[in-house]
Write a protein that holds these residues in place. Structure first.
Motif, mmCIF file in Angstrom:
data_model
loop_
_atom_site.group_PDB
_atom_site.id
_atom_site.type_symbol
_atom_site.label_atom_id
_atom_site.label_comp_id
_atom_site.label_asym_id
_atom_site.label_seq_id
_atom_site.Cartn_x
_atom_site.Cartn_y
_atom_site.Cartn_z
ATOM 1 N N PHE A 173 -21.383 -72.732 -72.610
ATOM 2 C CA PHE A 173 -19.942 -71.953 -72.954
ATOM 3 C C PHE A 173 -18.957 -73.192 -72.981
ATOM 4 O O PHE A 173 -18.948 -74.017 -72.026
ATOM 5 C CB PHE A 173 -19.787 -70.687 -72.223
ATOM 6 N N THR A 174 -17.949 -72.939 -73.813
ATOM 7 C CA THR A 174 -16.605 -73.518 -73.803
ATOM 8 C C THR A 174 -15.454 -72.253 -73.920
ATOM 9 O O THR A 174 -15.623 -71.579 -74.653
ATOM 10 C CB THR A 174 -16.381 -74.413 -75.102
ATOM 11 N N MET A 175 -14.637 -72.479 -72.770
ATOM 12 C CA MET A 175 -13.670 -71.661 -72.466
ATOM 13 C C MET A 175 -12.137 -72.331 -72.650
ATOM 14 O O MET A 175 -11.786 -73.248 -72.129
ATOM 15 C CB MET A 175 -13.699 -71.044 -70.926
ATOM 16 N N LYS A 176 -11.473 -71.797 -73.859
ATOM 17 C CA LYS A 176 -10.219 -72.604 -74.155
ATOM 18 C C LYS A 176 -9.152 -71.705 -73.310
ATOM 19 O O LYS A 176 -8.403 -70.715 -73.277
ATOM 20 C CB LYS A 176 -9.946 -72.166 -75.627
ATOM 21 N N LEU A 177 -8.931 -72.499 -71.928
ATOM 22 C CA LEU A 177 -7.912 -72.110 -71.080
ATOM 23 C C LEU A 177 -6.458 -72.685 -71.232
ATOM 24 O O LEU A 177 -6.479 -73.748 -71.817
ATOM 25 C CB LEU A 177 -8.308 -72.203 -69.668
ATOM 26 N N ASN A 178 -5.462 -72.031 -70.734
ATOM 27 C CA ASN A 178 -3.928 -72.541 -70.672
ATOM 28 C C ASN A 178 -3.724 -72.517 -69.308
ATOM 29 O O ASN A 178 -3.725 -71.498 -68.374
ATOM 30 C CB ASN A 178 -3.115 -71.789 -71.376
ATOM 31 N N PHE A 179 -3.253 -73.946 -68.776
ATOM 32 C CA PHE A 179 -2.588 -73.738 -67.281
ATOM 33 C C PHE A 179 -1.024 -73.708 -67.487
ATOM 34 O O PHE A 179 -0.445 -74.508 -68.156
ATOM 35 C CB PHE A 179 -3.188 -74.883 -66.796
ATOM 36 N N TYR A 180 -0.622 -72.755 -66.824
ATOM 37 C CA TYR A 180 0.770 -72.441 -66.779
ATOM 38 C C TYR A 180 1.775 -72.848 -65.441
ATOM 39 O O TYR A 180 1.021 -72.897 -64.501
ATOM 40 C CB TYR A 180 1.181 -70.803 -67.000
ATOM 41 N N GLY A 181 2.891 -73.549 -65.710
ATOM 42 C CA GLY A 181 3.367 -73.936 -64.500
ATOM 43 C C GLY A 181 4.387 -72.783 -63.780
ATOM 44 O O GLY A 181 4.222 -71.630 -64.091
#
Length: 212
Positions: A173-181
């Motif tokens: 699987f490929t998970m498209k994540l966003n990392f927030y500050g």
């Protein structure tokens, strides 16, 4: 969702097709090699306490790569009104990453493996969007795409009668994540002064506007 392992079950039937047993398939975070060593670990052929009962599932995170296709301006901000009248909650644009996750399914026979696979594949075509409230302070909700890249299996059938058989299905699987500050406080602009000029050197002021 497939990672809610209490929803993954298999049925054992008799020769007449009647369900004799329903088994839940447990899920845990563990590398593939760790599970294989536990499955094959048997100091005594009659001692089954050292073995892992199949079927089971495990998953692991392998790689994290920056996603250039989803890059946006780093100075872009998300803003939200808070309970005070003097500040705003602000946060810079998130950093996009792709995380590769492998799901392993360990079974003793092909029928058990197919029952588990049939409960997972219908959710992916080839992706599944999971809505998440990523930043509660700013009330930001995002769709997390989880893409099923491949499905493979291997059957370790060769060996003597004392060798334990293990069929292993591998789902990538490929998970498209966003990392927030962090969420910061920013003062509210209450007064704006705008000056207009009629020359490129900005020396001959034409007018000035003040808004509060």
């Amino acid at each position: 969702m497939l990672f809610r392992s209490n929803q993954i079950t298999i049925e054992r039937k008799d020769s007449a097709g009647n369900v004799e047993q329903v088994l839940r398939v447990p899920l845990s975070y563990a590398p593939k090699q760790k599970f294989l060593s536990r499955i094959q670990q048997r100091p005594n052929i009659d001692d089954r306490n050292m073995q892992i009962t199949l079927p089971r599932m495990s998953f692991e995170m392998l790689t994290m790569n920056y996603d250039f296709n989803r890059k946006i301006s780093p100075i872009q901000q998300n803003r939200n009104i808070n309970t005070t009248s003097t500040t705003l909650d602000t946060q810079y644009a998130p950093t996009p990453y792709n995380i590769q996750v492998y799901l392993y399914i360990y079974v003793k026979n092909q029928d058990d493996g197919l029952q588990i696979i049939e409960q997972i594949l219908p959710y992916f075509n080839p992706d599944y969007n999971l809505t998440m409230k990523t930043v509660p302070e700013l009330n930001i909700k995002n769709d997390l795409p989880i893409i099923l890249d491949s499905v493979t299996f291997e059957d370790e059938y060769e060996g003597n009668f004392e060798t334990r058989r293990a069929i292993i299905w591998t789902l990538s699987f490929t998970m498209k994540l966003n990392f927030y500050g962090p969420v910061n406080k920013q003062g509210v602009i209450r007064k704006v002064i705008a000056s207009t000029y009629n020359d490129p050197t900005l020396t001959a002021k034409q007018s000035q506007y003040t808004v509060e």
